[in-house]
Design a protein around this motif. Structure first.
Motif, PDB file in Angstrom:
ATOM      1  N   SER A 333       0.861 -27.607   3.541  1.00 33.36           N
ATOM      2  CA  SER A 333       0.888 -28.429   4.749  1.00 33.36           C
ATOM      3  C   SER A 333      -0.464 -29.065   5.010  1.00 33.36           C
ATOM      4  CB  SER A 333       1.302 -27.573   5.955  1.00 33.36           C
ATOM      5  OG  SER A 333       0.289 -26.618   6.276  1.00 33.36           O
ATOM      6  N   ARG A 334      -1.523 -28.438   4.479  1.00 25.48           N
ATOM      7  CA  ARG A 334      -2.879 -28.988   4.622  1.00 25.48           C
ATOM      8  C   ARG A 334      -3.348 -29.656   3.328  1.00 25.48           C
ATOM      9  NH1 ARG A 334      -7.757 -28.022   7.270  1.00 25.48           N
ATOM     10  NH2 ARG A 334      -9.152 -29.699   6.600  1.00 25.48           N
ATOM     11  N   TYR A 335      -2.988 -29.058   2.198  1.00 24.97           N
ATOM     12  CA  TYR A 335      -3.399 -29.576   0.885  1.00 24.97           C
ATOM     13  C   TYR A 335      -2.115 -29.853   0.087  1.00 24.97           C
ATOM     14  CZ  TYR A 335      -7.559 -27.110   2.513  1.00 24.97           C
ATOM     15  OH  TYR A 335      -8.598 -26.640   3.278  1.00 24.97           O
ATOM     16  N   PRO A 336      -1.594 -31.063   0.131  1.00 22.51           N
ATOM     17  CA  PRO A 336      -0.297 -31.369  -0.501  1.00 22.51           C
ATOM     18  C   PRO A 336      -0.249 -31.082  -1.990  1.00 22.51           C
ATOM     19  CG  PRO A 336      -1.013 -33.160   0.937  1.00 22.51           C
ATOM     20  CD  PRO A 336      -2.173 -32.231   0.814  1.00 22.51           C
ATOM     21  N   HIS A 337      -1.417 -31.071  -2.638  1.00 21.70           N
ATOM     22  CA  HIS A 337      -1.448 -30.881  -4.086  1.00 21.70           C
ATOM     23  C   HIS A 337      -1.957 -29.495  -4.466  1.00 21.70           C
ATOM     24  CE1 HIS A 337      -0.561 -35.108  -4.180  1.00 21.70           C
ATOM     25  NE2 HIS A 337      -1.651 -35.364  -3.496  1.00 21.70           N
ATOM     26  N   ALA A 338      -1.775 -28.522  -3.569  1.00 20.08           N
ATOM     27  CA  ALA A 338      -2.029 -27.125  -3.927  1.00 20.08           C
ATOM     28  C   ALA A 338      -0.934 -26.680  -4.895  1.00 20.08           C
ATOM     29  CB  ALA A 338      -2.031 -26.251  -2.681  1.00 20.08           C
ATOM     30  N   VAL A 339      -1.338 -26.192  -6.074  1.00 23.55           N
ATOM     31  CA  VAL A 339      -0.343 -25.895  -7.108  1.00 23.55           C
ATOM     32  C   VAL A 339      -0.391 -24.452  -7.604  1.00 23.55           C
ATOM     33  CG1 VAL A 339      -0.102 -28.275  -7.920  1.00 23.55           C
ATOM     34  CG2 VAL A 339      -1.914 -26.836  -8.872  1.00 23.55           C
ATOM     35  N   THR A 340      -1.480 -23.736  -7.355  1.00 24.11           N
ATOM     36  CA  THR A 340      -1.520 -22.334  -7.758  1.00 24.11           C
ATOM     37  C   THR A 340      -2.128 -21.506  -6.640  1.00 24.11           C
ATOM     38  OG1 THR A 340      -3.733 -22.360  -8.784  1.00 24.11           O
ATOM     39  CG2 THR A 340      -1.872 -23.001 -10.166  1.00 24.11           C
ATOM     40  N   LEU A 341      -1.712 -20.246  -6.583  1.00 26.71           N
ATOM     41  CA  LEU A 341      -2.196 -19.340  -5.545  1.00 26.71           C
ATOM     42  C   LEU A 341      -2.358 -17.958  -6.148  1.00 26.71           C
ATOM     43  CD1 LEU A 341      -0.928 -19.077  -1.895  1.00 26.71           C
ATOM     44  CD2 LEU A 341      -1.141 -17.028  -3.292  1.00 26.71           C
ATOM     45  N   ALA A 342      -3.503 -17.348  -5.873  1.00 27.09           N
ATOM     46  CA  ALA A 342      -3.751 -15.966  -6.291  1.00 27.09           C
ATOM     47  C   ALA A 342      -4.189 -15.165  -5.073  1.00 27.09           C
ATOM     48  CB  ALA A 342      -4.823 -15.919  -7.377  1.00 27.09           C
ATOM     49  N   HIS A 343      -3.885 -13.879  -5.091  1.00 24.05           N
ATOM     50  CA  HIS A 343      -4.260 -13.001  -3.976  1.00 24.05           C
ATOM     51  C   HIS A 343      -5.275 -11.980  -4.461  1.00 24.05           C
ATOM     52  CE1 HIS A 343      -3.133  -9.691  -0.895  1.00 24.05           C
ATOM     53  NE2 HIS A 343      -4.044 -10.507  -0.398  1.00 24.05           N
ATOM     54  N   ARG A 344      -6.483 -12.072  -3.930  1.00 24.53           N
ATOM     55  CA  ARG A 344      -7.558 -11.138  -4.280  1.00 24.53           C
ATOM     56  C   ARG A 344      -8.174 -10.624  -2.980  1.00 24.53           C
ATOM     57  NH1 ARG A 344     -10.528 -14.824  -8.936  1.00 24.53           N
ATOM     58  NH2 ARG A 344      -8.658 -15.132 -10.228  1.00 24.53           N
ATOM     59  N   PRO A 345      -7.651  -9.537  -2.427  1.00 20.60           N
ATOM     60  CA  PRO A 345      -8.138  -9.052  -1.134  1.00 20.60           C
ATOM     61  C   PRO A 345      -9.634  -8.785  -1.144  1.00 20.60           C
ATOM     62  CG  PRO A 345      -6.156  -7.884  -1.820  1.00 20.60           C
ATOM     63  CD  PRO A 345      -6.595  -8.693  -2.992  1.00 20.60           C
ATOM     64  N   ALA A 346     -10.281  -9.144  -0.056  1.00 17.69           N
ATOM     65  CA  ALA A 346     -11.723  -8.897   0.061  1.00 17.69           C
ATOM     66  C   ALA A 346     -12.016  -7.410   0.120  1.00 17.69           C
ATOM     67  CB  ALA A 346     -12.267  -9.602   1.294  1.00 17.69           C
ATOM     68  N   THR A 347     -11.128  -6.630   0.733  1.00 14.24           N
ATOM     69  CA  THR A 347     -11.253  -5.170   0.768  1.00 14.24           C
ATOM     70  C   THR A 347      -9.987  -4.572   0.178  1.00 14.24           C
ATOM     71  OG1 THR A 347     -10.333  -5.075   3.007  1.00 14.24           O
ATOM     72  CG2 THR A 347     -12.730  -5.242   2.803  1.00 14.24           C
ATOM     73  N   ARG A 348     -10.148  -3.477  -0.505  1.00 17.82           N
ATOM     74  CA  ARG A 348      -9.002  -2.848  -1.144  1.00 17.82           C
ATOM     75  C   ARG A 348      -8.819  -1.425  -0.616  1.00 17.82           C
ATOM     76  NH1 ARG A 348      -6.632  -5.486  -5.189  1.00 17.82           N
ATOM     77  NH2 ARG A 348      -7.701  -7.271  -6.120  1.00 17.82           N
ATOM     78  N   HIS A 349      -7.583  -1.109  -0.309  1.00 14.96           N
ATOM     79  CA  HIS A 349      -7.245   0.216   0.177  1.00 14.96           C
ATOM     80  C   HIS A 349      -7.429   1.242  -0.928  1.00 14.96           C
ATOM     81  CE1 HIS A 349      -5.158   3.456   2.181  1.00 14.96           C
ATOM     82  NE2 HIS A 349      -4.247   3.517   1.214  1.00 14.96           N
ATOM     83  N   ASP A 350      -8.111   2.335  -0.599  1.00  9.12           N
ATOM     84  CA  ASP A 350      -8.341   3.408  -1.559  1.00  9.12           C
ATOM     85  C   ASP A 350      -7.253   4.453  -1.394  1.00  9.12           C
ATOM     86  OD1 ASP A 350      -9.254   5.262  -3.318  1.00  9.12           O
ATOM     87  OD2 ASP A 350     -11.151   5.681  -2.288  1.00  9.12           O
ATOM     88  N   ALA A 351      -6.366   4.526  -2.383  1.00  9.92           N
ATOM     89  CA  ALA A 351      -5.265   5.488  -2.322  1.00  9.92           C
ATOM     90  C   ALA A 351      -5.695   6.881  -2.743  1.00  9.92           C
ATOM     91  CB  ALA A 351      -4.115   5.010  -3.206  1.00  9.92           C
ATOM     92  N   GLY A 352      -6.958   7.024  -3.130  1.00 10.64           N
ATOM     93  CA  GLY A 352      -7.440   8.327  -3.543  1.00 10.64           C
ATOM     94  C   GLY A 352      -7.135   8.625  -4.989  1.00 10.64           C
ATOM     95  N   PRO A 353      -7.660   9.752  -5.478  1.00  6.40           N
ATOM     96  CA  PRO A 353      -7.516  10.082  -6.905  1.00  6.40           C
ATOM     97  C   PRO A 353      -6.151  10.653  -7.269  1.00  6.40           C
ATOM     98  CG  PRO A 353      -8.766  11.797  -5.791  1.00  6.40           C
ATOM     99  CD  PRO A 353      -8.502  10.737  -4.760  1.00  6.40           C
ATOM    100  N   ARG A 354      -5.331  11.051  -6.297  1.00  4.14           N
ATOM    101  CA  ARG A 354      -4.063  11.689  -6.627  1.00  4.14           C
ATOM    102  C   ARG A 354      -3.069  10.699  -7.231  1.00  4.14           C
ATOM    103  NH1 ARG A 354      -1.514  14.281  -1.635  1.00  4.14           N
ATOM    104  NH2 ARG A 354      -2.148  12.273  -0.739  1.00  4.14           N
ATOM    105  N   GLN A 355      -2.247  11.186  -8.132  1.00  9.27           N
ATOM    106  CA  GLN A 355      -1.181  10.374  -8.698  1.00  9.27           C
ATOM    107  C   GLN A 355      -0.100  10.144  -7.646  1.00  9.27           C
ATOM    108  OE1 GLN A 355      -1.182   8.992 -11.788  1.00  9.27           O
ATOM    109  NE2 GLN A 355      -3.259   9.812 -12.013  1.00  9.27           N
ATOM    110  N   TYR A 356       0.711   9.111  -7.863  1.00 10.90           N
ATOM    111  CA  TYR A 356       1.741   8.765  -6.893  1.00 10.90           C
ATOM    112  C   TYR A 356       2.693   9.946  -6.660  1.00 10.90           C
ATOM    113  CZ  TYR A 356       5.662   6.305  -4.719  1.00 10.90           C
ATOM    114  OH  TYR A 356       6.664   5.928  -3.869  1.00 10.90           O
TER     115      TYR A 356
END
Length: 404
Positions: A333-356
């Protein structure tokens, strides 16, 4: 003799799915204008005229318009086929085109038949080499036993040097003086250090080109091109000077964000009585810039932010902790020719050392879902509305199970 060296037109190529035909037509028109402005005698296009071996009909129209404009300004044209081209399609009606001053070199069985140009000092021979795959060479030449692109280019260059000597009336040892000659080739040539030439792109540090490596076929030593007054190379999409007489012009148009920092243009080459006199870089217009924007979605679409990107191809990198909903639609809506998007959070949640498995052990279904959403959403669990929907869904499952 004044030559214009360009390559890698890639007619029909898209920019992340968007047609580049209109922009390429503008750039090719600028090439024709340069022919008139600088009194160019011949234009050399060193491979990858088309982006596909089966180009659409509009690609032929675009090419024809470009060639007619160049010829209208008096320059002859030498085209060679690259690894993207279908040689047979490109060379269709080559004899007819040659009568009109357009010379198509796409036949790997005819390597030492130059286009002969003439200036005040005599002849200048232009040898155009198509992309030479060793398998094709072995089928065409009984005395070729090589297996690499280096072998194929060495074989071809030996034929060219021999032909140039023959045209001088004998070998150098017999006193013959080879005529001035130029070679056009489409390959990945080594630098003076014997390595792949450095690229100027910020991201990749190397050529922005589709891989043609098959068992080490791609790299060709710089010494292979000894002898010509000038070697016009194609395949790499940014300009490179491997030596005074061996250069890449690069593509005339940006075809990816990896090329956004490389200048687009062509070499204006003057051949004098003793060989190369000068090679001058001529920049080409940029119909649409390619930019990278990085920040939160709110910052990128804020009033007054990045006005220079409003008509550019835009690669957006969002740094929001969570990817906003409908992010691309909001960007466009602001940049009509935006063609790619990537998500790189500035901060990342630390899930800790435990496995899922350890993190969800002993938890209820609702707690497992909350843990999963928190993990994939960079620390943000379900909203109140989402939690209500999840609870309703889980209650419905429990009720159905109780009736079994």
């Amino acid at each position: 003799m004044r030559l214009l060296h360009t390559s890698d037109w890639h007619i029909g190529r898209t920019f992340h799915g968007h047609s580049t035909d209109e922009h390429l037509a503008q750039v090719l028109s600028a090439i024709a204008d340069a022919v008139a402005e600088h009194s160019v005698d011949a234009v050399i296009v060193a491979g990858d005229i088309f982006d596909s071996s089966t180009p659409k009909s509009g690609a032929f129209t675009l090419l024809a318009d470009a060639l007619l404009a160049i010829r209208d300004h008096g320059a002859q044209v030498v085209l060679t086929s690259g690894n993207h081209d279908g040689p047979a399609r490109l060379a269709h009606n080559a004899a007819f085109a040659r009568a009109g001053g357009v010379h198509i070199k796409a036949d790997h069985t005819d390597l030492a038949s130059p286009v002969t140009l003439t200036d005040g000092h005599g002849e200048v021979l232009v040898y155009g080499l198509p992309y030479l795959h060793p398998e094709f060479m072995r089928s065409a030449y009984s005395d070729f036993t090589g297996s690499t692109h280096q072998d194929a280019l060495t074989f071809a260059m030996d034929q060219i040097r021999a032909d140039a000597r023959d045209r001088a009336g004998g070998s150098d040892a017999q006193g013959g003086t080879p005529p001035r000659y130029v070679v056009a080739a489409h390959c990945f040539a080594a630098s003076a250090a014997g390595t792949a030439p450095p690229e100027t792109t910020e991201d990749t540090g190397r050529a922005e080109e589709r891989d043609i490596t098959r068992g080490g076929l791609n790299l060709v030593g710089l010494a292979t091109f000894e002898g010509p007054a000038y070697t016009a190379l194609g395949h790499i999409h940014s300009r490179q000077t491997l030596s005074d007489t061996v250069r890449y012009s690069g593509a005339p148009l940006r075809f990816s964000f990896g090329e956004r920092s490389s200048a687009k243009g062509m070499w204006l080459v003057d051949i004098g009585v003793d060989g190369l006199e000068s090679a001058t870089w001529l920049e080409l217009p940029t119909p649409r810039a390619a930019v990278r924007l990085e920040g939160t979605l709110a910052d990128l679409v804020a009033p007054g932010a990045h006005p220079d990107a409003e008509d550019a191809w835009v690669e957006a990198i969002l740094t929001d902790d969570q990817l906003p909903r409908d992010a691309m639609r909001t960007l466009q809506s602001r940049y009509p020719h935006a063609v790619t998007l990537a998500h790189r959070p500035a901060t990342r949640h630390d899930a800790g050392p435990r496995q899922y498995a350890e993190r969800v052990e002993g938890k209820s279904d609702a707690e497992v879902i909350e843990e999963f959403l928190t993990y994939v959403r960079n620390g943000a669990g379900p909203t109140e509305a989402e939690q209500a929907l999840l609870n309703d869904a889980l209650d419905a499952i429990d009720a159905r199970e109780a009736t079994r």
